[in-house]
Design a protein around this motif. Sequence first.
Motif, PDB file in Angstrom:
ATOM      1  N   GLU A  27       0.894  -1.276   0.106  1.00 28.73           N
ATOM      2  CA  GLU A  27      -0.191   0.043  -0.096  1.00 28.73           C
ATOM      3  C   GLU A  27       0.813   1.357   0.158  1.00 28.73           C
ATOM      4  O   GLU A  27       0.660   2.746  -0.822  1.00 28.73           O
ATOM      5  CB  GLU A  27      -0.699  -0.382   1.056  1.00 28.73           C
ATOM      6  CG  GLU A  27      -1.837   0.727   1.228  1.00 28.73           C
ATOM      7  CD  GLU A  27      -2.628   0.765   2.473  1.00 28.73           C
ATOM      8  OE1 GLU A  27      -3.622   2.046   2.626  1.00 28.73           O
ATOM      9  OE2 GLU A  27      -2.502  -0.053   3.605  1.00 28.73           O
ATOM     10  N   PHE A  80     -11.030   3.026  -2.227  1.00 28.32           N
ATOM     11  CA  PHE A  80     -10.160   4.393  -1.222  1.00 28.32           C
ATOM     12  C   PHE A  80     -10.196   5.014  -1.798  1.00 28.32           C
ATOM     13  O   PHE A  80     -10.795   6.109  -3.342  1.00 28.32           O
ATOM     14  CB  PHE A  80      -8.961   3.296  -1.618  1.00 28.32           C
ATOM     15  CG  PHE A  80      -8.870   2.243  -1.654  1.00 28.32           C
ATOM     16  CD1 PHE A  80      -8.290   1.668   0.449  1.00 28.32           C
ATOM     17  CD2 PHE A  80      -9.188   0.998  -2.283  1.00 28.32           C
ATOM     18  CE1 PHE A  80      -8.446   0.664   0.941  1.00 28.32           C
ATOM     19  CE2 PHE A  80      -8.700  -0.352  -1.223  1.00 28.32           C
ATOM     20  CZ  PHE A  80      -8.533  -0.490  -0.609  1.00 28.32           C
ATOM     21  N   LEU A 130      -5.627  -0.221  -6.352  1.00 28.16           N
ATOM     22  CA  LEU A 130      -6.809  -0.236  -5.618  1.00 28.16           C
ATOM     23  C   LEU A 130      -7.820   0.065  -6.001  1.00 28.16           C
ATOM     24  O   LEU A 130      -8.402  -0.808  -4.907  1.00 28.16           O
ATOM     25  CB  LEU A 130      -6.329   2.033  -5.394  1.00 28.16           C
ATOM     26  CG  LEU A 130      -5.751   2.836  -4.766  1.00 28.16           C
ATOM     27  CD1 LEU A 130      -5.958   3.427  -4.757  1.00 28.16           C
ATOM     28  CD2 LEU A 130      -4.828   2.047  -3.272  1.00 28.16           C
ATOM     29  N   HIS A 144     -19.193   4.999  -0.470  1.00 29.61           N
ATOM     30  CA  HIS A 144     -17.414   4.134  -0.870  1.00 29.61           C
ATOM     31  C   HIS A 144     -17.396   2.971  -1.516  1.00 29.61           C
ATOM     32  O   HIS A 144     -16.514   2.584  -1.433  1.00 29.61           O
ATOM     33  CB  HIS A 144     -16.653   3.813   0.208  1.00 29.61           C
ATOM     34  CG  HIS A 144     -16.918   5.064   1.588  1.00 29.61           C
ATOM     35  ND1 HIS A 144     -15.812   6.255   1.233  1.00 29.61           N
ATOM     36  CD2 HIS A 144     -17.226   6.301   2.506  1.00 29.61           C
ATOM     37  CE1 HIS A 144     -16.036   7.392   1.705  1.00 29.61           C
ATOM     38  NE2 HIS A 144     -16.835   7.361   2.631  1.00 29.61           N
TER      39      HIS A 144
END
Length: 161
Positions: A76, A143, A103, A125
């Motif tokens: 990440e 994200f 992502l 989201h």
Amino acid sequence: MTEDNLEKYKEYLIGKGQAVTTINNCLSSLKNILRKADKEKSICFDFHTSGCDKVEKVKALRSKEEKKSKQIPLTETQIYELYNLELSGRDEEVRDVFVAQCLLGQRISDMPKLFAGNYKKIDDHTVEITVQKTQEQAVIYLFPVAKEILNKYRVLRQIWW
């Protein structure tokens, strides 16, 4: 063209350090051209008597297990470091698409839908798309950086595919 010449070409590519896949693609392309020449009546060439059909592909030196052991996913932190690189123009766009794909976890064939906003919004989201390859529904978590990238290109309309 003879078997010997084709073998010499293969050795030349190996000596240049070309990848096994590249060498085999070159050999396959040449063989296809030579097969077509064999069928052309105006060209005096016999593919099978030339021996070109006997030239073998290059064998990969690494086993499947060795190849898989070299596959290391980005962390990440590394993805965010890529995103924070100062780039412009085409480089910035390519980087943004790559980061978004990392992502979002989607195939490149499904990315245009996401960038165009062709998805069903589940909540702030999460979105859902129909996957091109399988026609199944995929629920995708957005994200914050992925959402930022998607919004950036939806507004600018600079999608390069």
